[in-house]
Design a protein around this motif. Structure first.
Motif, PDB file in Angstrom:
ATOM      1  N   TYR A   1      -7.799   7.071   5.689  1.00  0.00           N
ATOM      2  CA  TYR A   1      -6.526   7.728   6.004  1.00  0.00           C
ATOM      3  C   TYR A   1      -6.567   9.114   5.368  1.00  0.00           C
ATOM      4  O   TYR A   1      -6.869   9.234   4.178  1.00  0.00           O
TER       5      TYR A   1
ATOM      6  N   THR B   1      -5.494   8.120  10.778  1.00  0.00           N
ATOM      7  CA  THR B   1      -6.658   7.309  10.407  1.00  0.00           C
ATOM      8  C   THR B   1      -7.855   7.809  11.198  1.00  0.00           C
ATOM      9  O   THR B   1      -7.753   8.029  12.410  1.00  0.00           O
TER      10      THR B   1
ATOM     11  N   ASN C   1      -4.570  -1.346  10.107  1.00  0.00           N
ATOM     12  CA  ASN C   1      -3.333  -1.103  10.863  1.00  0.00           C
ATOM     13  C   ASN C   1      -2.931  -2.399  11.562  1.00  0.00           C
ATOM     14  O   ASN C   1      -3.406  -2.705  12.654  1.00  0.00           O
TER      15      ASN C   1
ATOM     16  N   THR D   1      -0.133   7.396  11.078  1.00  0.00           N
ATOM     17  CA  THR D   1      -0.438   6.121  10.411  1.00  0.00           C
ATOM     18  C   THR D   1      -0.118   6.170   8.910  1.00  0.00           C
ATOM     19  O   THR D   1      -0.596   5.341   8.149  1.00  0.00           O
TER      20      THR D   1
ATOM     21  N   ARG E   1      -1.642   1.687   5.301  1.00  0.00           N
ATOM     22  CA  ARG E   1      -2.329   1.350   4.052  1.00  0.00           C
ATOM     23  C   ARG E   1      -1.499   0.352   3.245  1.00  0.00           C
ATOM     24  O   ARG E   1      -2.044  -0.539   2.607  1.00  0.00           O
TER      25      ARG E   1
ATOM     26  N   VAL F   1      -7.211   6.538   0.760  1.00  0.00           N
ATOM     27  CA  VAL F   1      -6.264   7.548   1.220  1.00  0.00           C
ATOM     28  C   VAL F   1      -6.699   8.853   0.577  1.00  0.00           C
ATOM     29  O   VAL F   1      -6.848   8.933  -0.653  1.00  0.00           O
TER      30      VAL F   1
END
Ligand code: LLP
Length: 463
Positions: free
Chosen positions: A67, A332, A358, A418, A423, A437
């Motif tokens: 991400y 993502t 996801n 996203t 996450r 992330v």
């Protein structure tokens, strides 16, 4: 969830039964600003960039799936919410959408408060230095341990969700020699137009105390008599991914009615109301979210009008947006692994992640869009379904979308919007390693939550 129109369906439409996709966009390489974080663009070579950094470089450095979060966009959204609501209102970011220590620091710097709904989220918030008085603690079944901690550290408010909890929090506070500021969460009986699992103000569900049948009035009666509690207001959250302000309007009206009843019965004007979160974002081009200033104005006007009609002073309003702040800030990035064309149906594009990063598509029938990110292409559009690598046929990331027909293994594709509930709801299904992330800002990329490793997985496995 997302409200995409039914298909124009130029290719494959005759065999397409679900009808979720629209016609292919005129330009497959174009980026619709509605669904992408602010700094996302394409560089001269055609690669997607965020915060001035190319995704090809990001993929090399951080791997995929991952991400990528546009930090300046996150901060700008915080400021937009804070400015829109101004000094007479409070914005609480809903940490469940995505929480990390960096996020907590950004919130603190941008002047937002934080809503947490578990001991874990509380720990993260405190550890990153969020002052306890700026934290609201939620949950329909907080443990006694969690309540003790929240009261001990002095959270700004606990949102009481049931009759048992009114007694429990009062008891804990009294035992600790404290008076805890609390709100009571009521269910106002509104049917929010969203997926059943994320609608929360109809009566037949686990959250809150119903206004109907005088339940909420009884809860107020009890809370006002308990020494350990300082009742500061009423809370209502009607659901998530909502576009229509009508539900908020009904909710605000009913909460104000309760305030008027409380004044009439007890001679007390409760000073605050919280209208929850739930404001929708654009997942696809068909979605049209409202801007924070429009939302602030609509909510402020309703509450002011209703209070004037009831002869009440306007209470301090708070809101709890999660998705509307973090959702659009991240995308993502996946690498394409295998491609399976099904003649007359669609092409399955398998990526190196899936429902473990996801779950929203499988869980809520959510809609997402996708673009080829590592390059542009002038090839014809092909109808695709982007799927993950898990052992489950429901492992779908993007149900219906168009990608260029020259897509090849090794290409990078990006799914926007996203940032919220991806996450934070990620799992280790099939022993998948939860992705990192990475925050990107002004040409710099920095991991804020690192990728899990196989050692992380085995560390918990002590058998
Ligand atoms: N306040 C309360 C009391 C909530 O329960 C929630 C969300 C929020 C605020 C923030 O809602 P937001 O503005 O982020 O929509 N996992 C689902 C969403 C569940 C939301 C639960 N509560 C999803 O992925 O759509």
């Amino acid at each position: 969830m997302s409200r995409s129109a039914h298909p124009a369906g130029p290719r494959h439409a005759d065999v397409m039964t679900e009808g979720h996709y629209t016609a292919p966009p005129a330009d497959l390489n174009a980026l619709d600003a509605k669904v992408w974080a602010r700094t996302v663009t394409r560089d001269e070579g055609g690669a997607l960039t965020v915060g001035g950094v190319e995704v090809t470089r990001l993929a090399e450095e951080f791997g995929t799936p991952a991400y990528f979060l546009d930090e300046s966009d996150f901060r700008a959204r915080c400021r937009a919410w804070a400015d829109a609501f101004g000094r007479d209102a409070d914005v609480f970011y809903a940490g469940k959408a995505f929480l990390s220590r960096a996020v907590v620091r950004w919130l603190k710097e941008e002047g937002l408060n934080l809503d947490v709904c578990s001991g874990g989220e509380l720990t993260c918030a405190l550890d990153a230095g969020m002052p306890a008085e700026r934290i609201a603690f939620h949950g329909n079944n907080k443990t006694v341990g969690e309540i003790e901690r929240a009261v001990t550290v002095g959270v700004g408010r606990i949102v009481l969700d049931s009759f048992q909890e009114i007694a429990r929090v009062a008891h804990v506070a009294q035992r600790l020699g404290k008076r805890q500021r609390v709100q009571i969460r009521v269910t106002v009986g509104v049917e929010a137009h969203t997926h059943e699992f994320i609608a929360t103000a109809h009566e037949d569900q686990k959250f809150g105390i119903a206004l109907a049948g005088g339940q909420a009035a009884e809860a107020v009666r009890r809370a006002l008599t308990l020494d350990g509690l300082e009742l500061i207001g009423i809370h209502s959250h009607i659901g998530s991914q909502i576009f229509d302000m009508a539900g908020f309007e009904v909710s605000a009206r009913r909460v104000v009615q309760l305030l008027a009843e409380v004044r009439d019965e007890h001679g007390v004007e409760l000073p605050e109301i919280d209208l929850g979160g739930g404001l929708g974002i654009a997942y696809t081009s068909e979605d049209d979210p409202r801007e924070p200033h429009e939302i602030a104005k609509a909510l402020g006007d309703i509450v002011t009008r209703e209070c004037e009609a009831a002869g009440l002073a306007t209470p301090r309003i708070s809101v709890e947006p999660g998705r509307a702040i973090v959702g659009p800030t991240a995308f993502t990035l996946y690498e394409v692994g295998t491609i399976k064309p099904l003649e007359g149906l669609r092409t399955y594009v398998s990526v190196d992640g899936g429902m473990s990063d996801n779950i929203r598509t499988a869980l809520y029938d959510a809609e997402y869009s996708v673009v080829l990110a590592s390059r542009t292409s002038d090839a014809e559009p092909m109808l695709v379904r982007v799927v993950g690598k898990h052992c489950e046929s429901g492992d779908i990331v993007v149900k219906d979308a168009f990608l260029p027909s020259d897509l090849a293994p090794g290409d990078l594709i990006a799914v926007p919007a996203t940032g919220a509930y991806c996450r934070s709801m990620a799992s280790n299904y099939n022993h998948a390693l939860r992705p990192p992330v990475v925050a990107v800002r002004d040409g710099e990329a920095r991991v804020i939550v690192r990728r899990e490793t196989e050692e992380d997985l085995l560390r918990l496995d002590v058998g």
